[in-house]
Write a protein that holds these residues in place. Sequence first.
Motif, mmCIF file in Angstrom:
data_model
loop_
_atom_site.group_PDB
_atom_site.id
_atom_site.type_symbol
_atom_site.label_atom_id
_atom_site.label_comp_id
_atom_site.label_asym_id
_atom_site.label_seq_id
_atom_site.Cartn_x
_atom_site.Cartn_y
_atom_site.Cartn_z
ATOM 1 N N LYS A 1 -6.264 -28.161 7.374
ATOM 2 C CA LYS A 1 -6.077 -28.038 5.927
ATOM 3 C C LYS A 1 -6.013 -26.576 5.531
ATOM 4 C CE LYS A 1 -8.591 -28.844 1.606
ATOM 5 N NZ LYS A 1 -9.876 -29.322 1.022
ATOM 6 N N LEU A 2 -5.013 -26.195 4.726
ATOM 7 C CA LEU A 2 -4.910 -24.825 4.231
ATOM 8 C C LEU A 2 -6.030 -24.557 3.231
ATOM 9 C CD1 LEU A 2 -3.043 -22.249 4.297
ATOM 10 C CD2 LEU A 2 -2.076 -23.114 2.165
ATOM 11 N N ILE A 3 -6.847 -23.548 3.507
ATOM 12 C CA ILE A 3 -7.982 -23.256 2.624
ATOM 13 C C ILE A 3 -7.920 -21.855 2.025
ATOM 14 C CG2 ILE A 3 -9.490 -24.888 3.809
ATOM 15 C CD1 ILE A 3 -10.816 -22.456 5.191
ATOM 16 N N GLY A 4 -6.915 -21.069 2.418
ATOM 17 C CA GLY A 4 -6.803 -19.747 1.841
ATOM 18 C C GLY A 4 -5.605 -18.999 2.392
ATOM 19 N N TYR A 5 -5.102 -18.029 1.603
ATOM 20 C CA TYR A 5 -4.015 -17.191 2.075
ATOM 21 C C TYR A 5 -4.120 -15.811 1.439
ATOM 22 C CZ TYR A 5 -1.626 -17.745 -2.422
ATOM 23 O OH TYR A 5 -1.322 -17.718 -3.758
ATOM 24 N N LEU A 6 -3.481 -14.836 2.068
ATOM 25 C CA LEU A 6 -3.477 -13.451 1.588
ATOM 26 C C LEU A 6 -2.147 -12.826 1.985
ATOM 27 C CD1 LEU A 6 -5.356 -11.248 0.269
ATOM 28 C CD2 LEU A 6 -5.913 -10.546 2.600
ATOM 29 N N ILE A 7 -1.448 -12.223 1.011
ATOM 30 C CA ILE A 7 -0.134 -11.637 1.242
ATOM 31 C C ILE A 7 -0.136 -10.198 0.752
ATOM 32 C CG2 ILE A 7 2.314 -11.757 0.612
ATOM 33 C CD1 ILE A 7 1.908 -14.784 0.209
ATOM 34 N N GLY A 8 0.444 -9.302 1.537
ATOM 35 C CA GLY A 8 0.527 -7.898 1.159
ATOM 36 C C GLY A 8 1.934 -7.505 0.743
ATOM 37 N N THR A 9 2.030 -6.560 -0.210
ATOM 38 C CA THR A 9 3.316 -6.019 -0.650
ATOM 39 C C THR A 9 3.312 -4.515 -0.429
ATOM 40 O OG1 THR A 9 3.627 -7.725 -2.334
ATOM 41 C CG2 THR A 9 4.866 -5.681 -2.606
ATOM 42 N N PRO A 10 4.215 -3.990 0.406
ATOM 43 C CA PRO A 10 4.228 -2.541 0.639
ATOM 44 C C PRO A 10 4.836 -1.792 -0.540
ATOM 45 C CG PRO A 10 6.038 -3.579 1.812
ATOM 46 C CD PRO A 10 5.246 -4.697 1.178
ATOM 47 N N LYS A 11 4.238 -0.673 -0.891
ATOM 48 C CA LYS A 11 4.795 0.229 -1.905
ATOM 49 C C LYS A 11 4.689 1.640 -1.335
ATOM 50 C CE LYS A 11 3.438 -2.644 -5.871
ATOM 51 N NZ LYS A 11 4.749 -3.192 -6.163
ATOM 52 N N ILE A 12 5.830 2.182 -0.988
ATOM 53 C CA ILE A 12 5.863 3.508 -0.391
ATOM 54 C C ILE A 12 6.762 4.376 -1.263
ATOM 55 C CG2 ILE A 12 6.428 4.848 1.674
ATOM 56 C CD1 ILE A 12 5.956 2.295 3.309
ATOM 57 N N ASP A 13 6.133 5.181 -2.130
ATOM 58 C CA ASP A 13 6.899 6.033 -3.047
ATOM 59 C C ASP A 13 6.054 7.242 -3.432
ATOM 60 O OD1 ASP A 13 5.094 5.201 -5.119
ATOM 61 O OD2 ASP A 13 6.334 3.443 -5.507
ATOM 62 N N GLU A 14 6.621 8.101 -4.287
ATOM 63 C CA GLU A 14 5.939 9.349 -4.635
ATOM 64 C C GLU A 14 4.746 9.133 -5.561
ATOM 65 O OE1 GLU A 14 8.898 10.597 -8.355
ATOM 66 O OE2 GLU A 14 8.730 11.873 -6.596
ATOM 67 N N VAL A 15 4.721 8.004 -6.240
ATOM 68 C CA VAL A 15 3.603 7.726 -7.154
ATOM 69 C C VAL A 15 2.406 7.182 -6.392
ATOM 70 C CG1 VAL A 15 2.838 6.375 -9.133
ATOM 71 C CG2 VAL A 15 5.154 7.337 -9.094
ATOM 72 N N TRP A 16 2.627 6.167 -5.542
ATOM 73 C CA TRP A 16 1.527 5.481 -4.872
ATOM 74 C C TRP A 16 1.346 5.905 -3.428
ATOM 75 C CZ3 TRP A 16 -1.402 3.276 -8.327
ATOM 76 C CH2 TRP A 16 -0.825 2.838 -9.520
ATOM 77 N N GLY A 17 2.236 6.753 -2.921
ATOM 78 C CA GLY A 17 2.111 7.153 -1.530
ATOM 79 C C GLY A 17 2.438 5.981 -0.619
ATOM 80 N N ARG A 18 1.677 5.838 0.435
ATOM 81 C CA ARG A 18 1.846 4.709 1.350
ATOM 82 C C ARG A 18 0.744 3.696 1.037
ATOM 83 N NH1 ARG A 18 5.520 5.785 5.324
ATOM 84 N NH2 ARG A 18 4.804 3.953 6.497
ATOM 85 N N SER A 19 1.115 2.646 0.341
ATOM 86 C CA SER A 19 0.116 1.681 -0.121
ATOM 87 C C SER A 19 0.585 0.269 0.151
ATOM 88 C CB SER A 19 -0.150 1.853 -1.619
ATOM 89 O OG SER A 19 1.020 1.570 -2.375
ATOM 90 N N VAL A 20 -0.366 -0.654 0.159
ATOM 91 C CA VAL A 20 -0.083 -2.090 0.225
ATOM 92 C C VAL A 20 -0.863 -2.768 -0.892
ATOM 93 C CG1 VAL A 20 -0.289 -4.209 1.557
ATOM 94 C CG2 VAL A 20 0.402 -2.110 2.708
ATOM 95 N N TRP A 21 -0.165 -3.645 -1.617
ATOM 96 C CA TRP A 21 -0.763 -4.325 -2.755
ATOM 97 C C TRP A 21 -0.886 -5.825 -2.486
ATOM 98 C CZ3 TRP A 21 -0.404 -2.233 -8.207
ATOM 99 C CH2 TRP A 21 -0.259 -0.836 -8.204
ATOM 100 N N VAL A 22 -2.041 -6.381 -2.785
ATOM 101 C CA VAL A 22 -2.197 -7.835 -2.860
ATOM 102 C C VAL A 22 -1.952 -8.196 -4.316
ATOM 103 C CG1 VAL A 22 -3.740 -9.795 -2.584
ATOM 104 C CG2 VAL A 22 -3.871 -7.866 -0.984
ATOM 105 N N GLU A 23 -0.801 -8.790 -4.598
ATOM 106 C CA GLU A 23 -0.461 -9.101 -5.974
ATOM 107 C C GLU A 23 -1.310 -10.257 -6.493
ATOM 108 O OE1 GLU A 23 3.742 -9.438 -6.500
ATOM 109 O OE2 GLU A 23 4.086 -7.346 -5.899
ATOM 110 N N TYR A 24 -1.311 -10.429 -7.810
ATOM 111 C CA TYR A 24 -2.145 -11.430 -8.466
ATOM 112 C C TYR A 24 -1.889 -12.830 -7.908
ATOM 113 C CZ TYR A 24 -4.535 -13.628 -12.477
ATOM 114 O OH TYR A 24 -5.387 -14.348 -13.283
ATOM 115 N N ALA A 25 -0.618 -13.123 -7.600
ATOM 116 C CA ALA A 25 -0.270 -14.421 -7.017
ATOM 117 C C ALA A 25 -0.309 -14.405 -5.498
ATOM 118 C CB ALA A 25 1.123 -14.842 -7.483
ATOM 119 N N GLY A 26 -0.648 -13.258 -4.928
ATOM 120 C CA GLY A 26 -0.600 -13.105 -3.478
ATOM 121 C C GLY A 26 -1.864 -13.518 -2.752
ATOM 122 N N HIS A 27 -2.706 -14.279 -3.400
ATOM 123 C CA HIS A 27 -3.937 -14.725 -2.747
ATOM 124 C C HIS A 27 -4.524 -15.916 -3.481
ATOM 125 C CE1 HIS A 27 -6.687 -13.237 -5.915
ATOM 126 N NE2 HIS A 27 -5.732 -12.331 -6.101
#
Length: 338
Positions: A72-98
């Motif tokens: 049974k699926l009991i949980g999930y987690l998804i990352g979104t890469p953001k690599i730019d001059e504002v955030w640098g090298r970052s990964v975001w777990v979006e609001y719907a990504g978990h």
Amino acid sequence: MHMQIKPFSQADLEEASVLLARRHQEDCAREPMLPERYSNPSEARVALEKAWEASTIDGVSAGGVMARHDGKLIGYLIGTPKIDEVWGRSVWVEYAGHAIDRAYGAELYRDLYAALSPTWVALGCLYHVANLPASDQEAIEAWFNLSFGKEQVYALRETAPASAFDFPVDPTLEVRRATPADIDLASELDDVLPEHQAQSPVYSVLIPYDREESRQDTLEELANPEWKTWLAVRDGHCAGIQIYLPARPPRGIGEMIVPERCSFLGFAATRQDERGRGVGRALTARGLAEDHASGYTYCLTDWRATNLLSSRFWSHRGWRPVAYRLTRRLDERILKDR
């Protein structure tokens, strides 16, 4: 407990959508201003698919993981890469990504992060971001126990008619809606907010910008009938400014916290020598009352948790947190041995 954590795939979307819808239903029970439609798995799936599609950008994948207990699926987690001059090298777990099955406890988030974050570190992304419902204290505590801290607050409140704001306004202060002819006044406070947030205790980075380009953007905003720029003018100078516009999904959050008929307080600043004189209060009352008259029921805004003035002012004006952006920054020295 027989639990397995494996990579998330397209085939997991349907079950994960049910988890996300259930999470949102529980969040709506705590905060009725949230849009109820995402309690429906089909609507939740739309938000989830956007997060899953964003997990790979320009060939860079931050991936996702899911946990199953006896199949049974009991949980999930998804990352979104953001690599730019504002955030640098970052990964975001979006609001719907978990989402997790709360019957298994929020501690599951720690296991999911432990399984997925090595992928982010391998990408050289050491700035990790997680966007969570403000009402889910158990989840927030789990992320705090992963060394995340609260960075940004997203909050909602109801609009109200002018009669709801009954307080005296200094007669030397003129509050009015700006037009393109007010471009110079409307630009006077461009640097007030970023310079304030560059100071203690926020320590936000000051990012250079093209002033002429900014001026042209402001002119377009002043000419846009859907954007309302309110100025507080005293002695011919701008004492304060607030900008209200139709709500749009915040970065990393999406539409799940944006109710129908919602406006957005997108910018607010008061001159330092005018603070404490009722400028912000007068502007907020006018902005919310005019939005109410225009048919908006709610107003969304956001602020840095470390901004002491904003944290106190907006809370006292009736905004209630509905989501938080939590962040963690890893020491770059860990890359040397990898």
